[in-house]
Design a protein around this motif. Structure first.
Motif, PDB file in Angstrom:
ATOM      1  N   VAL A 111       0.856  -1.182   0.000  1.00 29.04           N
ATOM      2  CA  VAL A 111       0.000   0.000   0.000  1.00 29.04           C
ATOM      3  C   VAL A 111       0.892   1.231   0.000  1.00 29.04           C
ATOM      4  O   VAL A 111       1.650   1.455   0.947  1.00 29.04           O
ATOM      5  CB  VAL A 111      -0.933   0.010   1.236  1.00 29.04           C
ATOM      6  N   SER A 112       0.828   1.993  -1.078  1.00 31.85           N
ATOM      7  CA  SER A 112       1.634   3.212  -1.161  1.00 31.85           C
ATOM      8  C   SER A 112       0.855   4.292  -1.884  1.00 31.85           C
ATOM      9  O   SER A 112       0.127   4.014  -2.830  1.00 31.85           O
ATOM     10  CB  SER A 112       2.959   2.938  -1.872  1.00 31.85           C
ATOM     11  N   VAL A 113       1.032   5.497  -1.410  1.00 34.62           N
ATOM     12  CA  VAL A 113       0.376   6.647  -2.033  1.00 34.62           C
ATOM     13  C   VAL A 113       1.434   7.425  -2.812  1.00 34.62           C
ATOM     14  O   VAL A 113       2.620   7.334  -2.511  1.00 34.62           O
ATOM     15  CB  VAL A 113      -0.315   7.549  -0.991  1.00 34.62           C
ATOM     16  N   PRO A 114       1.015   8.180  -3.808  1.00 31.58           N
ATOM     17  CA  PRO A 114       1.981   8.956  -4.582  1.00 31.58           C
ATOM     18  C   PRO A 114       2.733   9.953  -3.698  1.00 31.58           C
ATOM     19  O   PRO A 114       2.168  10.501  -2.736  1.00 31.58           O
ATOM     20  CB  PRO A 114       1.110   9.692  -5.607  1.00 31.58           C
ATOM     21  N   SER A 115       4.000  10.174  -4.016  1.00 39.78           N
ATOM     22  CA  SER A 115       4.780  11.154  -3.250  1.00 39.78           C
ATOM     23  C   SER A 115       4.102  12.514  -3.357  1.00 39.78           C
ATOM     24  O   SER A 115       3.484  12.838  -4.371  1.00 39.78           O
ATOM     25  CB  SER A 115       6.221  11.226  -3.750  1.00 39.78           C
ATOM     26  N   GLY A 116       4.188  13.265  -2.283  1.00 38.83           N
ATOM     27  CA  GLY A 116       3.540  14.567  -2.238  1.00 38.83           C
ATOM     28  C   GLY A 116       2.140  14.523  -1.653  1.00 38.83           C
ATOM     29  O   GLY A 116       1.534  15.567  -1.420  1.00 38.83           O
ATOM     30  N   THR A 117       1.609  13.327  -1.398  1.00 38.15           N
ATOM     31  CA  THR A 117       0.284  13.204  -0.789  1.00 38.15           C
ATOM     32  C   THR A 117       0.397  13.517   0.697  1.00 38.15           C
ATOM     33  O   THR A 117       1.257  12.960   1.386  1.00 38.15           O
ATOM     34  CB  THR A 117      -0.276  11.779  -0.972  1.00 38.15           C
ATOM     35  N   LYS A 118      -0.443  14.396   1.175  1.00 37.07           N
ATOM     36  CA  LYS A 118      -0.437  14.773   2.583  1.00 37.07           C
ATOM     37  C   LYS A 118      -1.056  13.644   3.411  1.00 37.07           C
ATOM     38  O   LYS A 118      -2.190  13.241   3.172  1.00 37.07           O
ATOM     39  CB  LYS A 118      -1.212  16.072   2.789  1.00 37.07           C
ATOM     40  N   LEU A 119      -0.273  13.122   4.359  1.00 36.00           N
ATOM     41  CA  LEU A 119      -0.715  12.032   5.226  1.00 36.00           C
ATOM     42  C   LEU A 119      -0.729  12.505   6.666  1.00 36.00           C
ATOM     43  O   LEU A 119       0.069  13.353   7.028  1.00 36.00           O
ATOM     44  CB  LEU A 119       0.204  10.821   5.074  1.00 36.00           C
ATOM     45  N   PRO A 120      -1.596  11.989   7.499  1.00 30.94           N
ATOM     46  CA  PRO A 120      -2.563  10.926   7.254  1.00 30.94           C
ATOM     47  C   PRO A 120      -3.712  11.410   6.377  1.00 30.94           C
ATOM     48  O   PRO A 120      -4.045  12.594   6.368  1.00 30.94           O
ATOM     49  CB  PRO A 120      -3.053  10.553   8.641  1.00 30.94           C
ATOM     50  N   ALA A 121      -4.305  10.455   5.663  1.00 26.18           N
ATOM     51  CA  ALA A 121      -5.437  10.761   4.790  1.00 26.18           C
ATOM     52  C   ALA A 121      -6.351   9.543   4.726  1.00 26.18           C
ATOM     53  O   ALA A 121      -5.929   8.419   4.997  1.00 26.18           O
ATOM     54  CB  ALA A 121      -4.958  11.142   3.402  1.00 26.18           C
ATOM     55  N   THR A 122      -7.605   9.775   4.355  1.00 20.97           N
ATOM     56  CA  THR A 122      -8.605   8.717   4.260  1.00 20.97           C
ATOM     57  C   THR A 122      -8.708   8.234   2.822  1.00 20.97           C
ATOM     58  O   THR A 122      -8.772   9.039   1.890  1.00 20.97           O
ATOM     59  CB  THR A 122      -9.976   9.231   4.746  1.00 20.97           C
ATOM     60  N   PHE A 123      -8.735   6.914   2.665  1.00 22.79           N
ATOM     61  CA  PHE A 123      -8.812   6.293   1.347  1.00 22.79           C
ATOM     62  C   PHE A 123      -9.810   5.141   1.376  1.00 22.79           C
ATOM     63  O   PHE A 123     -10.217   4.678   2.437  1.00 22.79           O
ATOM     64  CB  PHE A 123      -7.447   5.733   0.932  1.00 22.79           C
ATOM     65  N   LEU A 124     -10.157   4.661   0.185  1.00 19.27           N
ATOM     66  CA  LEU A 124     -10.941   3.446  -0.022  1.00 19.27           C
ATOM     67  C   LEU A 124     -10.140   2.528  -0.928  1.00 19.27           C
ATOM     68  O   LEU A 124      -9.308   2.989  -1.721  1.00 19.27           O
ATOM     69  CB  LEU A 124     -12.257   3.751  -0.739  1.00 19.27           C
ATOM     70  N   PHE A 125     -10.407   1.246  -0.838  1.00 18.19           N
ATOM     71  CA  PHE A 125      -9.855   0.287  -1.793  1.00 18.19           C
ATOM     72  C   PHE A 125     -11.003  -0.214  -2.656  1.00 18.19           C
ATOM     73  O   PHE A 125     -12.104  -0.440  -2.175  1.00 18.19           O
ATOM     74  CB  PHE A 125      -9.203  -0.900  -1.085  1.00 18.19           C
ATOM     75  N   LYS A 126     -10.729  -0.386  -3.925  1.00 22.96           N
ATOM     76  CA  LYS A 126     -11.706  -0.947  -4.854  1.00 22.96           C
ATOM     77  C   LYS A 126     -11.011  -2.066  -5.607  1.00 22.96           C
ATOM     78  O   LYS A 126      -9.822  -1.956  -5.929  1.00 22.96           O
ATOM     79  CB  LYS A 126     -12.189   0.117  -5.840  1.00 22.96           C
ATOM     80  N   CYS A 127     -11.727  -3.131  -5.856  1.00 22.58           N
ATOM     81  CA  CYS A 127     -11.148  -4.200  -6.664  1.00 22.58           C
ATOM     82  C   CYS A 127     -12.157  -4.661  -7.701  1.00 22.58           C
ATOM     83  O   CYS A 127     -13.360  -4.486  -7.550  1.00 22.58           O
ATOM     84  CB  CYS A 127     -10.686  -5.362  -5.796  1.00 22.58           C
ATOM     85  N   TRP A 128     -11.614  -5.208  -8.768  1.00 23.39           N
ATOM     86  CA  TRP A 128     -12.412  -5.763  -9.856  1.00 23.39           C
ATOM     87  C   TRP A 128     -12.277  -7.273  -9.813  1.00 23.39           C
ATOM     88  O   TRP A 128     -11.203  -7.813  -9.561  1.00 23.39           O
ATOM     89  CB  TRP A 128     -11.895  -5.257 -11.203  1.00 23.39           C
ATOM     90  N   GLY A 129     -13.385  -7.950 -10.092  1.00 28.70           N
ATOM     91  CA  GLY A 129     -13.384  -9.399 -10.210  1.00 28.70           C
ATOM     92  C   GLY A 129     -13.904  -9.781 -11.582  1.00 28.70           C
ATOM     93  O   GLY A 129     -14.597  -9.001 -12.232  1.00 28.70           O
ATOM     94  N   SER A 130     -13.578 -10.977 -12.007  1.00 23.63           N
ATOM     95  CA  SER A 130     -13.971 -11.430 -13.339  1.00 23.63           C
ATOM     96  C   SER A 130     -14.815 -12.694 -13.259  1.00 23.63           C
ATOM     97  O   SER A 130     -14.563 -13.561 -12.429  1.00 23.63           O
ATOM     98  CB  SER A 130     -12.721 -11.701 -14.174  1.00 23.63           C
TER      99      SER A 130
END
Length: 148
Positions: A111-130
């Motif tokens: 789990v990594s966020v792009p450099s320059g992202t202000k942390l702490p921050a709130t995120f969600l995870f999304k996944c695709w299934g087939s």
């Protein structure tokens, strides 16, 4: 307005009325299932089991993601894990794919966020299934806090 023009308008209105009547009365075959029933057969029960919503995750850590699905649904593979904010997709974290074994599967994901992202921050995870018949399924996690 002349009589001949109003005659065409009346004919046009009658045609519109007839078309509307026939379109509204088209029968749907009994074999055709409701959309929600089809979705349940394809993607039923597809969800994140872990990490649990509300978990604090340190940026750069590798964690185990786990998913479940209902028995006998067509979903057979989780394709990726994406990182989201309320503004949209941040980045794809993992796209190696993993097949379900029975009703569950898991994968280790960094789990990594792009450099320059202000942390702490709130995120969600999304996944695709087939599914084998082609339609894609999605699952979205609850909120997570990613820290430095």
């Amino acid at each position: 307005m002349s009589y001949s023009n109003s005659k065409y308008i009346i004919v046009f209105l009658i045609v519109c009325l007839l078309v509307n009547t026939f379109v509204d009365s088209v029968a749907i075959p009994q074999e055709l299932e409701e959309r929600s029933d089809i979705f349940a057969k394809l993607c039923g029960g597809f969800k994140f089991v872990s990490p649990k919503a509300g978990t604090k995750i340190k940026n750069g850590n590798t964690i185990e993601f786990k998913w479940t699905k209902n028995k006998d649904v067509e979903l057979y593979r989780v394709l990726d894990v994406e990182l989201y904010t309320q503004k949209g997709l941040v980045q794809v974290l993992w796209s190696k794919g993993v097949n379900f074994t029975g009703t569950s599967c898991s994968a280790k994901v960094k789990v990594s966020v792009p450099s320059g992202t202000k942390l702490p921050a709130t995120f969600l995870f999304k996944c695709w299934g087939s599914t084998k018949s082609g339609p894609q399924c999605t699952s979205v996690s609850g909120n997570f806090t990613i820290t430095k």
